[in-house]
Write an enzyme that holds these catalytic residues in place. Structure first.
Site, PDB file in Angstrom:
ATOM      1  NE  ARG A 125      -3.702   0.827   2.626  1.00  0.00           N
ATOM      2  CZ  ARG A 125      -3.709   1.400   3.326  1.00  0.00           C
ATOM      3  NH1 ARG A 125      -3.415   1.239   4.612  1.00  0.00           N
ATOM      4  NH2 ARG A 125      -4.362   2.844   3.357  1.00  0.00           N
ATOM      5  CE  LYS A 152       0.960  -4.705   6.211  1.00  0.00           C
ATOM      6  NZ  LYS A 152       1.028  -3.819   5.941  1.00  0.00           N
ATOM      7  NE  ARG A 209       2.798   8.436  14.172  1.00  0.00           N
ATOM      8  CZ  ARG A 209       2.672   8.853  15.088  1.00  0.00           C
ATOM      9  NH1 ARG A 209       2.660   8.382  16.314  1.00  0.00           N
ATOM     10  NH2 ARG A 209       2.715  10.933  14.682  1.00  0.00           N
TER      11      ARG A 209
HETATM   12  C1  BTN Z   1       0.705  -3.733   2.359  1.00  0.00           C
HETATM   13  O1  BTN Z   1       1.326  -2.679   2.109  1.00  0.00           O
HETATM   14  O2  BTN Z   1      -0.145  -4.300   3.321  1.00  0.00           O
HETATM   15  C2  BTN Z   1      -0.591  -5.093   1.540  1.00  0.00           C
HETATM   16  C3  BTN Z   1       0.752  -6.097   0.621  1.00  0.00           C
HETATM   17  C4  BTN Z   1      -0.094  -6.997   0.006  1.00  0.00           C
HETATM   18  C5  BTN Z   1       1.390  -7.586  -0.671  1.00  0.00           C
HETATM   19  C6  BTN Z   1       0.477  -9.176  -1.841  1.00  0.00           C
HETATM   20  S1  BTN Z   1       1.889  -9.982  -2.190  1.00  0.00           S
HETATM   21  C7  BTN Z   1       0.926 -10.706  -3.644  1.00  0.00           C
HETATM   22  C8  BTN Z   1       0.006  -9.703  -4.130  1.00  0.00           C
HETATM   23  N1  BTN Z   1       0.594  -8.815  -5.448  1.00  0.00           N
HETATM   24  C9  BTN Z   1       1.846  -7.170  -5.019  1.00  0.00           C
HETATM   25  O3  BTN Z   1       2.953  -6.899  -5.821  1.00  0.00           O
HETATM   26  N2  BTN Z   1       1.174  -7.475  -4.103  1.00  0.00           N
HETATM   27  C10 BTN Z   1       0.368  -8.259  -3.063  1.00  0.00           C
END
Ligand code: BTN
Length: 246
Positions: free
Chosen positions: A43, A108, A244
């Protein structure tokens, strides 16, 4: 519900691939997974650290008739589906952080990234991307800029196995998206609130240069964070906001 499952060895991003599939005419029920991502997306423009054969990277393509408005709360419902899948694999006490981080012991464990293609007003294709740290090698973790954990650590040193987690995840994700379009977020709200890591906690929200302090009071039926301040309770809708502890 599952129409096609592509497992790649190495790919840029399973979300990027699912979006390419949508552009090429592939429909709802397409799932893309990979052993490794070279450009995993998180994100707010962050990278998602995605080393080979250690974790889970999965994207599900789905189509929604109602456009962007029909998607309110969807990313929270994905978070619920992920925690339910982890519970099926024996992991207790996974929690959710608004809007959709998966936490264990305040660190996380996984994340959710929704990306859309198509018209925000008409029918749109949505990619639901899920990343779960299963056995993150310390050598790769240097790139992670927040407190992190993995399923092996959270499960007392024993990994439940990536195949099992993948199967459990699809078992929850597919029926959830199939139902979501008719019901919206309402059926998942209670489950979200039960797993809310920040329930009744002081928090600070940030978006760009803006900061807002308050007390987190769960989410409403549209998935908006309920932030209590001296002015009363405000509904905060997702986007680029981060939260946060205060
Ligand atoms: C976050 O920032 O918390 C979201 C992370 C999401 C990661 C997943 S891994 C599978 C899919 N492909 C990506 O490039 N991102 C999501």
């Amino acid at each position: 519900l599952l129409q096609q499952f592509d497992l790649h060895s190495v790919i840029d991003s399973t979300n990027a691939e699912a979006l390419r599939q949508a552009e090429a005419g592939t429909g709802a029920g397409y799932v893309c997974s990979a052993e490794q991502q070279t450009a995993g997306r998180g994100r707010r423009g962050r990278q998602w650290v995605s080393p080979f054969a250690r974790n889970l990277y999965l994207s599900l393509l789905w189509e929604f008739e109602g456009g962007a408005a029909a998607l309110e709360g969807l990313s929270l419902a994905v978070g619920v589906a992920v925690t339910q899948a982890l519970e099926d694999c024996g992991l207790e006490a996974a929690q959710l952080k608004w809007p959709n981080d998966i936490l264990h012991d305040d660190a996380k464990l996984g994340g959710v990234l929704l990306e859309m293609s198509g018209d925000a007003a008409g029918p749109c294709a949505v990619v639901l991307g899920v990343g779960i740290n299963v056995a993150m090698p310390a050598s790769a973790a240097g790139g992670i800029d927040q407190q992190w954990t993995d399923l092996t650590t959270a499960n007392n040193g024993v990994s439940p196995g990536r195949n099992r987690v993948m199967a459990a995840l699809l078992n929850h994700l597919l029926p959830m998206v199939a139902q979501f379009e008719t019901t919206g977020f309402v059926p998942w709200r209670e489950a979200w609130m039960q797993r809310d890591a920040f329930a009744d906690s002081p928090v600070i929200l940030s978006s760009g240069d803006q900061r807002q302090a308050g007390t987190a009071r769960g989410v409403n039926e549209r998935g908006a964070l309920q932030l209590e301040t001296s002015l009363g309770v405000q509904s905060i809708y997702g986007g680029e906001i981060s939260m946060r502890p205060a």
